[in-house]
Motif scaffolding. Structure first.
Motif, short mmCIF file in Angstrom:
data_model
loop_
_atom_site.label_atom_id
_atom_site.label_comp_id
_atom_site.label_asym_id
_atom_site.label_seq_id
_atom_site.Cartn_x
_atom_site.Cartn_y
_atom_site.Cartn_z
N TYR A 126 0.80 -1.11 0.07
CA TYR A 126 -0.14 0.02 -0.03
C TYR A 126 0.90 1.11 0.16
N GLY A 127 2.02 1.15 0.09
CA GLY A 127 2.99 2.44 0.27
C GLY A 127 3.89 2.50 -1.26
N PHE A 128 2.88 1.69 -2.18
CA PHE A 128 3.78 1.49 -3.60
C PHE A 128 4.08 2.96 -4.10
N ALA A 129 3.02 4.15 -3.79
CA ALA A 129 3.08 5.31 -4.62
C ALA A 129 4.14 6.12 -4.07
N PRO A 130 4.08 6.31 -2.56
CA PRO A 130 5.09 7.18 -2.04
C PRO A 130 6.64 6.56 -2.38
N LEU A 131 6.66 5.32 -2.20
CA LEU A 131 7.94 4.66 -2.45
C LEU A 131 8.65 4.78 -3.92
N ALA A 132 7.54 4.62 -4.76
CA ALA A 132 8.00 4.69 -6.26
C ALA A 132 8.45 6.14 -6.44
N TRP A 133 7.73 7.18 -6.05
CA TRP A 133 7.82 8.42 -6.35
C TRP A 133 9.30 8.81 -5.88
N GLY A 134 9.65 8.31 -4.62
CA GLY A 134 10.91 8.59 -3.78
C GLY A 134 11.95 7.89 -4.72
N PHE A 135 11.94 6.46 -4.87
CA PHE A 135 12.94 5.79 -5.63
C PHE A 135 13.16 6.42 -6.86
N GLY A 136 12.06 6.66 -7.77
CA GLY A 136 12.23 7.21 -8.87
C GLY A 136 13.08 8.53 -9.12
N ALA A 137 12.75 9.10 -7.97
CA ALA A 137 13.56 10.51 -8.02
C ALA A 137 15.14 10.18 -7.80
N LEU A 138 15.24 9.25 -6.94
CA LEU A 138 16.68 8.95 -6.59
C LEU A 138 17.13 8.24 -7.88
N CYS A 139 16.62 7.53 -8.69
CA CYS A 139 16.96 7.04 -10.03
C CYS A 139 17.37 8.15 -10.97
N PHE A 140 16.83 9.02 -11.05
CA PHE A 140 17.06 10.25 -11.86
C PHE A 140 18.33 10.94 -11.53
N ALA A 141 18.49 10.97 -10.24
CA ALA A 141 19.72 11.61 -9.61
C ALA A 141 20.90 10.76 -9.88
N THR A 142 20.65 9.66 -9.87
CA THR A 142 21.86 8.44 -9.99
C THR A 142 22.11 8.83 -11.79
N ALA A 143 20.95 8.85 -12.46
CA ALA A 143 21.46 9.25 -14.12
C ALA A 143 22.04 10.32 -14.52
N LEU A 144 21.73 11.43 -13.64
CA LEU A 144 22.16 12.69 -13.56
C LEU A 144 23.65 12.65 -13.34
N GLY A 145 24.11 12.02 -12.15
CA GLY A 145 25.51 11.83 -11.72
C GLY A 145 26.24 11.26 -12.71
N ARG A 146 25.87 9.96 -13.50
CA ARG A 146 26.42 9.33 -14.62
C ARG A 146 26.54 10.14 -15.55
N VAL A 147 25.71 11.16 -15.93
CA VAL A 147 25.95 11.89 -17.08
C VAL A 147 27.15 13.02 -16.97
N ALA A 148 27.10 13.36 -15.49
CA ALA A 148 28.13 14.30 -15.28
C ALA A 148 29.53 13.54 -15.08
N LEU A 149 29.65 12.56 -14.86
CA LEU A 149 30.64 11.72 -14.82
C LEU A 149 31.16 11.43 -16.24
N ALA A 150 30.22 11.00 -17.10
CA ALA A 150 30.77 10.98 -18.51
C ALA A 150 31.07 12.32 -19.25
N TRP A 151 30.68 13.49 -18.59
CA TRP A 151 31.04 14.71 -19.27
C TRP A 151 32.54 14.69 -18.92
N ARG A 152 32.87 14.49 -17.59
CA ARG A 152 34.22 14.55 -17.10
C ARG A 152 34.99 13.77 -18.09
N VAL A 153 34.51 12.42 -18.07
CA VAL A 153 35.57 11.25 -18.37
C VAL A 153 35.71 11.41 -20.11
N PHE A 154 34.33 11.41 -20.83
CA PHE A 154 34.54 11.62 -22.29
C PHE A 154 34.43 12.84 -22.91
N GLY A 155 34.06 13.88 -22.24
CA GLY A 155 33.80 15.30 -22.77
C GLY A 155 35.16 15.80 -23.17
#
Length: 201
Positions: A172-201
Motif C-alpha cells: 500500500y506504500g507503492f506510490a510514495p516509495l515509487a516517487w521517492g525511488f524514481g527521483a533517486l534514479c533520476f539523480a543517479t542518471a544525472l550523476g552518471r551523465v556528469a561523470l561521462a562529461w568529465r571522462v568522455f567530454g
C-alpha cells in the motif's frame, strides 16, 4: 552505492556454488533464464492481487540466480552472448515488478509510470556509459568481474532489491516509495551523465 560492499560479502560463496553447478554441467545461460522465470513469476503473483509476501521468495531467489549466473560463467568460461542475455533479463525483471504493481492497482499508474521512466533513463545512462567505456578500452572490477563496464551510482542492484522487498512487505506504500525511488534514479542518471562529461567530454 552498496554493490561494491555487497560483492565483498557474496562473491566467495557465489563463486563456490558457481563452480559446483558448472561441474555438474549447468550452464550460465540456463541459470540466467531460470532467474528471469522466477522474477516474472513473482511479478505475476503481485499482479494477480494475492498477498505480495507470496512473491517475495521467488523474487529473492531470482536475484540469487542473477548472482550465480556470473559465477557459473567464470567457472565455465564467459561469453559475450551470456553478458548480453544477463543484462537483457535484468532489465526485463526490473521493469516487470513495477508494472505488476500498476496492474494490481490502477491507482498506482502515475507513480508506476514515473518509476519506469526513471528506470529507462537510468538504464540508458548505464548502457551508454558502458559502450563508451568499451570504446575507450576502460576496465574496472569495482563491481566484480562483469561483461560490461559497471559504473557506481547512488542506486544500484542492491538498493533496487531492497526497494522491491519493501514493496512486497508494504504494497500500500507503492506510490510514495515509487516517487521517492524514481527521483533517486533520476539523480543517479544525472550523476552518471556528469561523470561521462568529465571522462568522455
Amino acid at each position: 552505492m552498496l554493490d561494491g560492499w555487497m560483492r565483498r560479502i557474496i562473491d566467495a560463496p557465489l563463486n563456490t556454488a558457481g563452480r559446483r553447478l558448472a561441474a555438474r554441467g549447468v550452464g550460465a545461460d540456463a541459470v540466467t533464464l531460470a532467474g528471469l522465470a522466477l522474477g516474472l513469476a513473482a511479478a505475476g503473483l503481485i499482479a494477480a492481487g494475492g498477498p505480495t509476501l507470496w512473491a517475495l521468495v521467488p523474487l529473492l531467489v531470482s536475484r540469487l540466480a542473477d548472482g550465480l549466473d556470473g559465477a557459473v560463467a567464470r567457472a565455465r568460461g564467459k561469453t559475450d552472448f551470456g553478458g548480453f542475455l544477463d543484462i537483457t533479463c535484468d532489465f526485463l525483471f526490473y521493469g516487470a515488478i513495477p508494472l505488476a504493481f500498476v496492474l494490481r492497482d490502477a491507482g498506482n499508474g502515475a507513480a508506476g509510470a514515473f518509476l519506469l521512466c526513471s528506470f529507462y533513463v537510468n538504464g540508458a545512462s548505464f548502457l551508454g556509459y558502458a559502450i563508451l567505456a568499451e570504446k575507450r578500452g576502460l576496465t574496472t572490477r569495482a563491481r566484480g568481474e562483469k561483461s560490461l563496464y559497471f559504473t557506481a551510482g547512488l542506486l544500484e542492484g542492491t538498493e533496487t532489491i531492497v526497494f522491491f522487498t519493501l514493496l512486497c512487505l508494504w504494497p500500500y506504500g507503492f506510490a510514495p516509495l515509487a516517487w521517492g525511488f524514481g527521483a533517486l534514479c533520476f539523480a543517479t542518471a544525472l550523476g552518471r551523465v556528469a561523470l561521462a562529461w568529465r571522462v568522455f567530454g
